[in-house]
Scaffold this active site. Sequence first.
Site, PDB file in Angstrom:
ATOM      1  N   HIS A  79       0.802  -1.228   0.000  1.00 15.91           N
ATOM      2  CA  HIS A  79       0.000   0.000   0.000  1.00 15.91           C
ATOM      3  C   HIS A  79       0.834   1.278   0.000  1.00 15.91           C
ATOM      4  CE1 HIS A  79      -4.501   0.892   0.921  1.00 15.91           C
ATOM      5  NE2 HIS A  79      -4.031   1.691  -0.007  1.00 15.91           N
ATOM      6  N   ASP A 121      -9.812  -0.703   3.774  1.00 14.19           N
ATOM      7  CA  ASP A 121      -8.601  -1.324   4.306  1.00 14.19           C
ATOM      8  C   ASP A 121      -8.881  -1.866   5.706  1.00 14.19           C
ATOM      9  OD1 ASP A 121      -5.903  -1.903   4.948  1.00 14.19           O
ATOM     10  OD2 ASP A 121      -5.156  -0.047   4.060  1.00 14.19           O
ATOM     11  N   HIS A 172      -6.456  -1.707   7.772  1.00 13.81           N
ATOM     12  CA  HIS A 172      -5.556  -0.821   8.516  1.00 13.81           C
ATOM     13  C   HIS A 172      -5.782   0.626   8.087  1.00 13.81           C
ATOM     14  CE1 HIS A 172      -3.691  -4.776   7.773  1.00 13.81           C
ATOM     15  NE2 HIS A 172      -3.335  -4.706   9.044  1.00 13.81           N
ATOM     16  N   ASP A 218      -3.326   2.923   7.963  1.00 16.09           N
ATOM     17  CA  ASP A 218      -2.122   3.409   7.272  1.00 16.09           C
ATOM     18  C   ASP A 218      -1.838   4.878   7.601  1.00 16.09           C
ATOM     19  OD1 ASP A 218      -1.940   0.890   6.268  1.00 16.09           O
ATOM     20  OD2 ASP A 218      -2.548   1.383   4.226  1.00 16.09           O
ATOM     21  N   HIS A 262       4.468   1.016   4.128  1.00 15.76           N
ATOM     22  CA  HIS A 262       3.085   0.748   3.678  1.00 15.76           C
ATOM     23  C   HIS A 262       2.051   1.084   4.763  1.00 15.76           C
ATOM     24  CE1 HIS A 262       2.382  -3.738   5.081  1.00 15.76           C
ATOM     25  NE2 HIS A 262       3.000  -3.031   5.993  1.00 15.76           N
ATOM     26  N   ASP A 302      -7.503  -1.929  -0.472  1.00 22.07           N
ATOM     27  CA  ASP A 302      -6.537  -2.901   0.028  1.00 22.07           C
ATOM     28  C   ASP A 302      -7.288  -4.225   0.211  1.00 22.07           C
ATOM     29  OD1 ASP A 302      -4.922  -4.508   1.771  1.00 22.07           O
ATOM     30  OD2 ASP A 302      -3.864  -2.719   2.443  1.00 22.07           O
ATOM     31  N   ASP A 304      -6.772  -6.668   1.941  1.00 17.37           N
ATOM     32  CA  ASP A 304      -6.907  -7.191   3.302  1.00 17.37           C
ATOM     33  C   ASP A 304      -8.114  -6.626   4.048  1.00 17.37           C
ATOM     34  OD1 ASP A 304      -6.193  -4.771   4.589  1.00 17.37           O
ATOM     35  OD2 ASP A 304      -4.087  -5.319   4.773  1.00 17.37           O
ATOM     36  N   GLU A 306      -1.848  -5.031  -2.106  1.00 14.25           N
ATOM     37  CA  GLU A 306      -1.560  -6.066  -1.101  1.00 14.25           C
ATOM     38  C   GLU A 306      -1.991  -7.497  -1.468  1.00 14.25           C
ATOM     39  OE1 GLU A 306       0.341  -5.594   1.567  1.00 14.25           O
ATOM     40  OE2 GLU A 306       0.350  -3.414   1.821  1.00 14.25           O
TER      41      GLU A 306
END
Length: 308
Positions: free
Chosen positions: A104, A131, A133, A135, A148, A235, A237, A280
């Site tokens: 990312h 996402d 996360h 980030d 990332h 992303d 994930d 990702e």
Amino acid sequence: MKKIHHSKVVNLIGFPIDLGADRRGVDMGPSALRIADLKLKLEALGYKVIDSGDINIQIAEKQKIVNPKLKYLKEIIKTSHRLAVQVEKVLERRHFPLCIGGDHSMALGSIAGISAYCRRHNRVPGIIWIDAHADMNTDETTPSGNIHGMPLAAALGMGNEKLVHLHGFAPKIKPENCVLIGIRSIDALERENIKKSGIKVYTMADIDKIGIHRIISKVLKQFKDTVDHIHVSFDLDSVDPTIVPGVGTPVPGGLSYRETHLLMEAIAECGCMSSLEVTEINPILDDKNKSAIFASEVIASSMGQRIL
């Protein structure tokens, strides 16, 4: 915001980077997406697809970590700048940039290019960040030194000067024009950065409580009046690892199959997405490329694929 009749020409840009992460393998994400027939799926929807190939990135084995709080900073800055220039050129041609990664940290370059284009044309960019996360780390808050985990903070003007001022200006985006969806893993100090920024976050708990459709409808309604260019940073994930095992940093309890498609279909229906990146994908951790196949289907949903 007017409904944007974006180009029927999609420009694929591969950014095979894994320097932003500890776990290797996401540099093979662009290849995995191409193998999953992404181009054919988009052509079936009536798009002309130009594949610009991959931006050249030096592998970790050829480099040294100078600062453990900003691993591989020099190469990430250099290649992110290249990506920014390419994204800007694609937008100037009135084509649709579809960036495929890679970890990312790719968002550093894509958002810089989009923001530069918007500045020149007096447009206001908005970001839908999907996402697990946030980030939103900086070199001062990061527990890992992995870049990332920093691109959104950098886009908002927080963190290391080289990341923040990539492509020659900062900030790239205003916090009120950025929304996070699907968040479920935040570092302790990163939480303070999020609160300080005032950015709007919809966690998985929010999705459980009020539903993905209500959330994305609210976001799109908010952006309708304030934003001229919507960039979706997806992303993989964000999706539950039972559906997509092949991701860089899997976190249990993510978006379901239908929630993901519904989210992307709603964005497509609004007709207001002007650029997209998918990050990702890690084929090493995958099962017969099923994560990349799922990602290619999600991209198709966001570009207008329907059940009926």
